[in-house]
Design a protein around this motif. Sequence first.
Motif, mmCIF file in Angstrom:
data_model
loop_
_atom_site.group_PDB
_atom_site.id
_atom_site.type_symbol
_atom_site.label_atom_id
_atom_site.label_comp_id
_atom_site.label_asym_id
_atom_site.label_seq_id
_atom_site.Cartn_x
_atom_site.Cartn_y
_atom_site.Cartn_z
ATOM 1 N N VAL A 307 -38.442 5.404 41.672
ATOM 2 C CA VAL A 307 -39.896 5.428 41.798
ATOM 3 C C VAL A 307 -40.252 5.467 43.284
ATOM 4 N N SER A 308 -41.178 6.308 43.730
ATOM 5 C CA SER A 308 -41.903 7.217 42.862
ATOM 6 C C SER A 308 -41.498 8.655 43.153
ATOM 7 N N SER A 309 -41.597 9.483 42.085
ATOM 8 C CA SER A 309 -41.283 10.894 42.229
ATOM 9 C C SER A 309 -41.933 11.628 41.062
ATOM 10 N N SER A 310 -43.069 12.238 41.331
ATOM 11 C CA SER A 310 -43.847 12.899 40.295
ATOM 12 C C SER A 310 -44.517 14.117 40.904
ATOM 13 N N ALA A 311 -45.084 14.953 40.052
ATOM 14 C CA ALA A 311 -45.802 16.122 40.575
ATOM 15 C C ALA A 311 -46.818 16.587 39.549
ATOM 16 N N VAL A 312 -47.843 17.270 40.047
ATOM 17 C CA VAL A 312 -48.770 17.997 39.189
ATOM 18 C C VAL A 312 -48.631 19.473 39.552
ATOM 19 N N LEU A 313 -48.463 20.309 38.548
ATOM 20 C CA LEU A 313 -48.304 21.750 38.722
ATOM 21 C C LEU A 313 -49.504 22.469 38.119
#
Length: 488
Positions: A307-313
Motif C-alpha cells: 500500500v499504496s498502489s492504485s490507478a484510475v484509467l
Amino acid sequence: MRSHLLNDLTAEHYRRSVTEGVERVAAQLATVKRPFTGITVDALAPRIDAVDLDAPLGDTTAALDELQEIYLRDAVYFHHPRYLAHLNCPVAIPAVLGEAVLSAVNSSLDTWDQSAGGTLIERRLIDWTAARIGLGPAADGVFTSGGTQSNLQALLLAREEAEPGRAGWEGSQNLGRLRVFVSEAGHFSVRKAAKLLGLGPDAVVPVPVDHDRRMHTVALARALERCRRDGLVPMAVVATAGTTDFGSIDPLPEIAELAAQYGTWLHVDAAYGCGLLVSPTRRALLDGIERADSVTVDYHKSFFQPVSSSAVLVRDAAVLRHATYHAEYLNPRRMVAERIPNQVDKSLQTTRRFDALKLWLTLRVMGADGVGRLFDQVCDLAAEGWRMLAADPRFDVVTQPQLSTLVFRYVPAAVTDPAEIDRANLHARKALFASGDAVVAGTKVAGRHYLKFTLLNPETTTGDLAAVLDLIAGHAEQYLGESLDRAS
C-alpha cells in the motif's frame, strides 16, 4: 541533527540504519507463528501513550528496540497463511525494494522538474495497464492512493461529462437530477464520492443483484428507463469487477450495452479483480471491461504490491482536463505548449509518491505472467475452499466464488434461532482474533451475520482453511454450550 538528514555526507549512516531496520523486520517475519498476537487495545494503548515524543532516544538501535515492543511484535501480519480477513496481500519483494528506493530518493510525481524519469515510468505503466484493459489508443490515467480516490476521480469526470457546456449546470438544482447506478454489492466509496461531489441524497441508485451477487441487468435496464422517464440524468453506471464481500464480477458486456443505449458513462471498479488482467487462465472474466469510460485498478490488492498502489484509467485522455488546474509556481499553461509532462495536470493530488516504481520493479523481475499465476493460485484455492464448505454440514456458504472470496457461516444442527446463530458466529470471529490463531472477516447477508475468507496468499493451503474452519466451529460450539448453561 543534520547528521540524520539523507545526503552525500550521510550515505553510510543511511546504509547502516536501513540495514538494521531491514534485519529487524526480516527476523520478525522469520519467527512469526501466528498472524496476530491477540493483544487488545486496552493492553497496547498505554504502552504507546507512555512514549514521550519530546524526549528523543537519539539512537537508531534504541528506537528500533522500542518499535519492536509497541508495533512489530503485535502487528497483524498479512504474509501469514492464516490471515484470511481483508483484501490485504503478502507483498512482492521487488516491490518492497521499490518502496525503499522511492522513499529514499523521495521524488514527487506532480511535476517533471520534481521527478524526471519517474514521470515517464508512471506514464509507461499507465499505458501498459490501459493496453491490458483494451481501452484504445486515446487512453490515459494516473496513479492514485487507492480505489476510493480512483472511484472519486472517475465519478468527477462522469459528472463533468454528463451535460458538457450547459450553462449553469453546476447549480445544486441540476446536480440533484444526476443519478449513479451501482449494484447492491458495490463498494461504499461510490456513495462517499457522490456526497463529496455535491450530488443529492438520492443520487446513488442501488441495483439488485442475482443469486451470484452480480448486478441484475434487467433491474438496471428498468432503473435507467425510470430515470429517463422521470426527467433525471443517468450520470454513470458503476459496474464492479470483484465486489469486496463476494468477489463477484458484474456482467460487463450487458452493462456496457445498456450504458451505450442510455448515453451513460460506464465506470468499472476493478480494484479487486484487476489481477485478472495478468491471469494466464481467467482473463476472459473481464470481457467487456474494454468498453468502459473509466476503470479503477488496485495493484495493492491482486498485484501483490505494498500500500499504496492504485490507478484510475480513462478511455479518452481529454476528459482528464476536468482535474486540471494551472498554478504559475508549479505547472503554468506555457508548459503544455512546451510538451513538458506534468502529472499534476491529471491528478486530484498535488504532491504524490512515486508508487509506480514498485509495480515497475515487480514486472521487470517477476513478469506479468508471474504475478498472474500467483493470483490464479488464490482463485484456485477459493474454488477448493468452496467445495470444502459446500460439503461440510456445519457451514452454509453463500455463493460459488469467481475470484478468491468465500462468505459462509457456522450453522449448528441443534440451534434454529437465527439471532442465536448470529451471536455464535460473531463470538467465533472475535474469539479467533483474540487467540491470534487466525484472522477472518465478517459481513452481513440478508441481515444475518456471516464470516468471510479473503484469500490473497498463495502460501495458504486447503489444510489451513480446514484448520481455521475447525477453530471457528469450536469457538461457536463453546459459545452455544455456555449460552445453554446460562439459560438453564
